[in-house]
Write a protein that holds these residues in place. Sequence first.
Motif, PDB file in Angstrom:
ATOM      1  N   GLN A 191      -9.713   1.895  -3.214  1.00  0.00           N
ATOM      2  CA  GLN A 191      -8.966   2.909  -2.578  1.00  0.00           C
ATOM      3  C   GLN A 191      -8.554   4.048  -3.570  1.00  0.00           C
ATOM      4  OE1 GLN A 191      -4.594   1.588  -1.906  1.00  0.00           O
ATOM      5  NE2 GLN A 191      -4.025   3.741  -1.623  1.00  0.00           N
TER       6      GLN A 191
ATOM      7  N   ASN B 242      -5.916  -3.548   4.792  1.00  0.00           N
ATOM      8  CA  ASN B 242      -5.504  -2.800   3.420  1.00  0.00           C
ATOM      9  C   ASN B 242      -6.064  -1.567   3.051  1.00  0.00           C
ATOM     10  OD1 ASN B 242      -3.925  -4.696   1.292  1.00  0.00           O
ATOM     11  ND2 ASN B 242      -4.876  -5.992   2.786  1.00  0.00           N
TER      12      ASN B 242
ATOM     13  N   LYS C  60      -4.585   1.029   5.395  1.00  0.00           N
ATOM     14  CA  LYS C  60      -3.222   1.400   5.007  1.00  0.00           C
ATOM     15  C   LYS C  60      -3.376   2.342   3.497  1.00  0.00           C
ATOM     16  CE  LYS C  60      -1.352  -2.601   4.232  1.00  0.00           C
ATOM     17  NZ  LYS C  60      -0.822  -2.425   2.663  1.00  0.00           N
ATOM     18  N   GLY C  61      -4.274   2.002   2.713  1.00  0.00           N
ATOM     19  CA  GLY C  61      -4.615   2.736   1.618  1.00  0.00           C
ATOM     20  C   GLY C  61      -5.055   4.128   1.726  1.00  0.00           C
TER      21      GLY C  61
ATOM     22  N   ASN D 160       0.602   0.776  -1.352  1.00  0.00           N
ATOM     23  CA  ASN D 160      -0.312  -0.058  -0.629  1.00  0.00           C
ATOM     24  C   ASN D 160      -0.106  -1.346  -0.791  1.00  0.00           C
ATOM     25  OD1 ASN D 160      -2.044  -0.695   1.467  1.00  0.00           O
ATOM     26  ND2 ASN D 160      -3.937  -0.392   0.131  1.00  0.00           N
TER      27      ASN D 160
ATOM     28  N   SER E  42      -0.066   5.930  -4.293  1.00  0.00           N
ATOM     29  CA  SER E  42      -0.393   5.429  -2.985  1.00  0.00           C
ATOM     30  C   SER E  42      -1.023   4.068  -3.419  1.00  0.00           C
ATOM     31  CB  SER E  42      -1.270   6.432  -2.326  1.00  0.00           C
ATOM     32  OG  SER E  42      -2.633   6.437  -3.114  1.00  0.00           O
TER      33      SER E  42
END
Length: 646
Positions: free
Chosen positions: A194, A262, A265-266, A172, A168
Motif C-alpha cells: 500500500q 485489504n 481498503k488501503g 487500514n 492511511s
Amino acid sequence: MVDYLSDDSPSMEATDLMEEEFDEPITNARVMVRDVSITEALSYKEKLEAIDGVSNVMWLDDAIDIKTPLEVANEDTIESYYQDDFALYSIHVQEGDEVEVTEEIYDLIGEDGALAGDAVDTANSQKMTGSETINAAALLIPIIIIILIISTHSWMEPVFFLTAIGVSVIINMGTNIFIGEISFVTQSVAPILQLAVSLDYAIFLLHSFSSYRKEIADPKEAMHKAMKQSFPAITASASTTFFGFMALTFMDFGIGADLGVNLVKGILFSYISVVIFLPALTLMFYKWIDKTQHRPIVPDFKRVGRRVMKFRVPSLILVILFIVPAFLAQSETSFIYGMGEAPDNTRLGMDEAAIEDEFGQNTPMVLLVPNGDVAKEEELIQELESLPNVSSTVSYVNTVSSGIPSDYLDESMTEQFYSDDYARITLHTKTDNEGDRAFSLIEDVEDIAESYYDDVHLLGESVTLYDIKHTVEADNTVVNLLTVITIAIVLLITFKSITIPIVLLLTIQSAVWFNLSVPYFTDTPLVYVGYLIISTVQLAATVDYGILFTEYYTKVRQRMPALKAIKKTIDDKTFAIFISASILSSVGFILGWTSTNPIVSSIGMLLGRGALLAFILVVFFLPAMLLVSDKIIEKTTLNTKFYKGE
C-alpha cells in the motif's frame, strides 16, 4: 492455507466428515528424536502426549505389537517409525496452539531433535510475520526517504509524503479488527505494498503544488490549482489500482480475497488521505518546505527523449518477437501450490532435511470408506499397499486382525479405525506433499477405492494442496479477465479513447508476461499464489506509469508534432516514472530478500522485477507504440486537438 479453501471442496468435506465420525484427527507434524531405545522412545511418546495442544501421537506401538520380537514384524512398517535408534512420531497439533506446542516440543527434543510438518509451517509463519514486516520496513523506509529526497527540492517533502500515506496505512491495518482475522501473507505484504503503490498520489499532488508556487504567491490558490490539475491523474491511477485489487476479491481461494480486501481498503484510505489530509497538512506547514529547500541532487533528464527514440524500432521488434514466447512460457512454469520449502539455513529447513534423510519422504493420507465388509476392506488395503509410492497402511485389518470381529473388542481398541458408519485407513506415502507424483497417487488411491465403494472420502495435506491447485487455476482465468476488463474501462473513461487503453494494456501486460516467464527459463518453481497475485498486482500498480506518460503526451501533442511531443514527454516524465518504479521495485526486492516465508518472498521478487520491467517498457516500448499509433489514436479519441502543423 487450508482455512482459505471453500467449505464445499472435497478435502474440506472429507475433513469435516472425519471430525464428525472420529475423535482422533489426522496428524499434521512429525517429531524425530535421536539415539533412543524402544523403551526411551515410548517415554518420549508419553511426554509428547502430555503437552497441551497435542491431541494425538502415533508411533510404532500403534502399528504393531511391540511386545513381540521386531524381527517378525513387517520391516517397512517398523522403518516408518524406528530405525538406527531414531524414533519418528506423527502427531496432531490443535488449531490455534501451533506456536506454544512447537516451542514446548523444541524444549523437549533439544537441538538434536527435529520437528516438521504443516503445523510447524503455520507456527513459523505466525512467529515470523510480525518481525519480518518490521525488518522489511526498517530497511525500506530509509531507502524510500533517500529516493524521495533525490526526487524533490526540499528536505521536508519526503516527510509529508510518508506522513500522508503512513496515516492511511495505519488506519487500514487498524480497521482489520472489524474483519476479525487476516492471513499472514496479507499482514506481511499489504502495508508495504500500500505504501509503495499509493506514494505516487502524494508525489503527483506536491510536485504540482511546487510548480504552481513558482507562479502564484498565495499558497491556498496554488494548492487549489494543484489539486484541480493533479486530480484526474490521481483519480485515474487510484481507480486502476482499486479495481485491479478488487479483482482479487473474486478468488474462490480465500487468501486472494483476504489480500484484495485489504489492498482495496488501503487504496481508498490513501486516496482520501492525499486529497483531504495532505493538502491541509501542506498548507499548515508549507513554510517548512520553503525553509528546507535544496539544490537538485540529480541532473534533469533533458535530451533523454532524443536518445531513447533512436531505439524505437529495435524496441518494437524485440517486444513483438518475445511477447508470444513469454506468454507461452509463463503458462508452462512449474508451480508450488502450498507454502513451498523452508530456506535451508532455518531450523525448519534443516529439520525437514534431517527427517527426510533418515526416514525418507512421508506424507500421510486418510481414506474413509463405509464399514461393515472386512473382506472387501482387506482386499482394498492389499491393492493400496501394492502402489509404488505407498510405504505402509494403518487400519483395523492389518493392525488388529481381520479375523477378530470388532464387536468382540473394547471400544478403545477399535475407535481409531471404525465409527458407526465409516472405516478409517491411514496411508503413509513416499512422496512430497505436492507435485506430479503426489497428485498422481491421490488420483490412483481414489480410483482404487471407488472401484470397491461408492462413498469414498480422502483427506490430508497433499489432498488439500490438490484441491488448492484446482481452485487457484480456475481463479486465474477469472481474476486476470476481471483485472484487464476493469482497468480497460477506467482507461477508456479517462482518455475517452479506444486505442489508448489497448496500447497501455499491451505495454504493461507484456511486462507482466516477461516477468512471469523468467521462472520458466531459469527452471525455478514458482509459488502459485504469488504468481496469481502478482499477475494482478503488477498490472494494477504499474499501469500508473503508462497513464502518467500518456496523459502528458496527449496534452503536449496539441502543441507540437508527434515525434517532438514524444521526446518532450520522455524528457519531462521519465524521472517521475523512475522514482515511482524504483520505490515499488525496492519494496519488492526487500520483501523477497528479508522474508523466510516462500509465498511472501516469491511475491516480493516478482514485484521487484516486474516494476523494473514495466519501467523499461513504458520508457522504450510505449513511446514507439504511441508514435506508430498516433493517427489511429487521433481518429479513435474524442475531442482530440492534435497539432496539425509540420
